[in-house]
Design a protein around this motif. Structure first.
Motif, mmCIF file in Angstrom:
data_model
loop_
_atom_site.group_PDB
_atom_site.id
_atom_site.type_symbol
_atom_site.label_atom_id
_atom_site.label_comp_id
_atom_site.label_asym_id
_atom_site.label_seq_id
_atom_site.Cartn_x
_atom_site.Cartn_y
_atom_site.Cartn_z
ATOM 1 N N LYS A 161 11.002 -8.175 -28.382
ATOM 2 C CA LYS A 161 9.940 -7.170 -28.527
ATOM 3 C C LYS A 161 8.603 -7.694 -28.041
ATOM 4 O O LYS A 161 7.822 -6.950 -27.429
ATOM 5 C CB LYS A 161 9.849 -6.734 -29.992
ATOM 6 N N ALA A 162 8.326 -8.975 -28.265
ATOM 7 C CA ALA A 162 7.064 -9.554 -27.802
ATOM 8 C C ALA A 162 6.994 -9.561 -26.279
ATOM 9 O O ALA A 162 5.948 -9.249 -25.692
ATOM 10 C CB ALA A 162 6.914 -10.970 -28.347
ATOM 11 N N LEU A 163 8.096 -9.886 -25.618
ATOM 12 C CA LEU A 163 8.123 -9.884 -24.150
ATOM 13 C C LEU A 163 8.015 -8.456 -23.612
ATOM 14 O O LEU A 163 7.328 -8.217 -22.610
ATOM 15 C CB LEU A 163 9.400 -10.553 -23.651
ATOM 16 N N GLU A 164 8.675 -7.507 -24.264
ATOM 17 C CA GLU A 164 8.587 -6.112 -23.827
ATOM 18 C C GLU A 164 7.157 -5.591 -23.950
ATOM 19 O O GLU A 164 6.658 -4.884 -23.063
ATOM 20 C CB GLU A 164 9.551 -5.249 -24.633
ATOM 21 N N GLN A 165 6.492 -5.920 -25.025
ATOM 22 C CA GLN A 165 5.104 -5.496 -25.202
ATOM 23 C C GLN A 165 4.198 -6.154 -24.167
ATOM 24 O O GLN A 165 3.240 -5.549 -23.691
ATOM 25 C CB GLN A 165 4.639 -5.833 -26.620
ATOM 26 N N THR A 166 4.507 -7.388 -23.817
ATOM 27 C CA THR A 166 3.723 -8.111 -22.817
ATOM 28 C C THR A 166 3.821 -7.437 -21.458
ATOM 29 O O THR A 166 2.810 -7.263 -20.756
ATOM 30 C CB THR A 166 4.211 -9.572 -22.719
#
Length: 306
Positions: free
Chosen positions: A224-229
């Motif tokens: 999720k952190a990479l997707e938000q990035t």
């Protein structure tokens, strides 16, 4: 009556006395319990590759069945964590009774995450390929986690050219200085208003990180952190309002592969638990028959898989 069965691996010597780096088995089916939150686990089907070094030059071969049995006994009954993996690799070395000094394990599986729609009350499920590589060498454990993130990318150049084409068509259709707002809106929302569309494509970020902590990160949180990035993750179930919201999200995040790569790199650089990383972003072009790609990593002497 007990019959003594021949043991060629132990009873015979190698005809050529040389050590071998890694000997083992690949694509062993194994169920795993993967931690996906602080309170829950997900049962996944994995494929395991397990190896030990063959350091005794004159040995005919390693004891393959001992590796398989320990893999089955430990990974299928204990939640996946660093302690479990370390115990497996240590026991793999010990099971060889002096033939081996090192061991390594590779696990390939998919984690499934439920994802809500952007606006509606819909949701769906998305699976993410995960690879975990672990090595136990000189009594030290190191491990790397690899994952794949799918996202949408819309070309900034194509978007600019599309806007220009629309502007030129408006100039041609509405030549008077004063334009009726109603007339303009009617024209834009009709099929005649679809003058040009910027090209978008499904894209992928392939990320491998080497971690410092003696614990696995929560994989859904990292995803999720990479997707938000990146900003434009692919969706699951969508209604019309979700599809429109996704179109707006892409317009707000126009990106070349270089833009996406810099977002990923900035994220990785700001995570202190990643002591090394490798990544590739791949935009599978809809304009071309080839892909646009960026590859980057932290250290020049890159040793990670990838």
């Amino acid at each position: 009556m007990t019959v003594s069965l021949p043991d060629v691996a132990s009873g015979q010597l190698a005809t050529t006395t040389l050590p071998l780096k890694w000997v083992g088995m690949e694509k062993i089916a194994i169920p795993l319990e993967v931690e996906i939150s602080s309170t829950s686990y997900q049962r996944v089907n994995a494929l395991a590759n397990i190896f030990v070094s063959l350091d005794k030059p004159e040995a005919k071969g390693i004891h393959m069945s001992r590796l398989y049995i320990r893999l089955r006994e430990i990974l299928s009954t204990t939640p996946l964590n660093i302690k479990t993996i370390e115990a497996l690799l240590k026991e793999s070395v010990q099971s060889q009774q002096g033939l081996s000094k090192a061991a390594k394990l590779e696990l390939q599986f998919e984690v499934t995450i439920d994802k809500p729609a952007l606006l509606s009350d819909q949701f769906g499920y998305q699976s993410y390929p995960i690879t975990l590589n672990c090595e136990y060498i000189n009594s030290e454990l190191s491990y790397e986690l690899s994952l794949t993130i799918a996202y949408s990318s819309t070309c900034p150049c194509s978007a600019a050219l599309s806007r220009q084409a629309l502007s030129e068509e408006i100039e041609e259709q509405f030549s008077h200085e004063m334009i009726s707002k109603h007339e303009l809106m009617t024209w834009i929302t009709s099929l005649k208003g679809s003058i040009a569309t910027p090209h978008s494509q499904r894209s992928f970020a392939y990320v491998t990180v080497k971690l410092t902590e003696r614990m696995l990160p929560l994989i859904p949180n990292l995803i999720k952190a990479l997707e938000q990035t990146i900003g434009t993750p692919v969706q699951t179930a969508v209604k019309r309002e979700d599809e429109q919201a996704f179109a707006k999200l892409n317009a707000e995040n126009l990106m070349f592969c270089e833009d996406a790569a810099r977002r990923v790199k900035q994220f990785l650089e700001t995570c202190p638990q990643f002591i090394d990383y490798w990544f590739k972003v791949e935009h599978q072009e809809s304009l071309h028959a080839h892909n646009a790609v960026v590859v980057d990593h932290k250290f020049p002497t890159h040793q990670l898989c990838g």
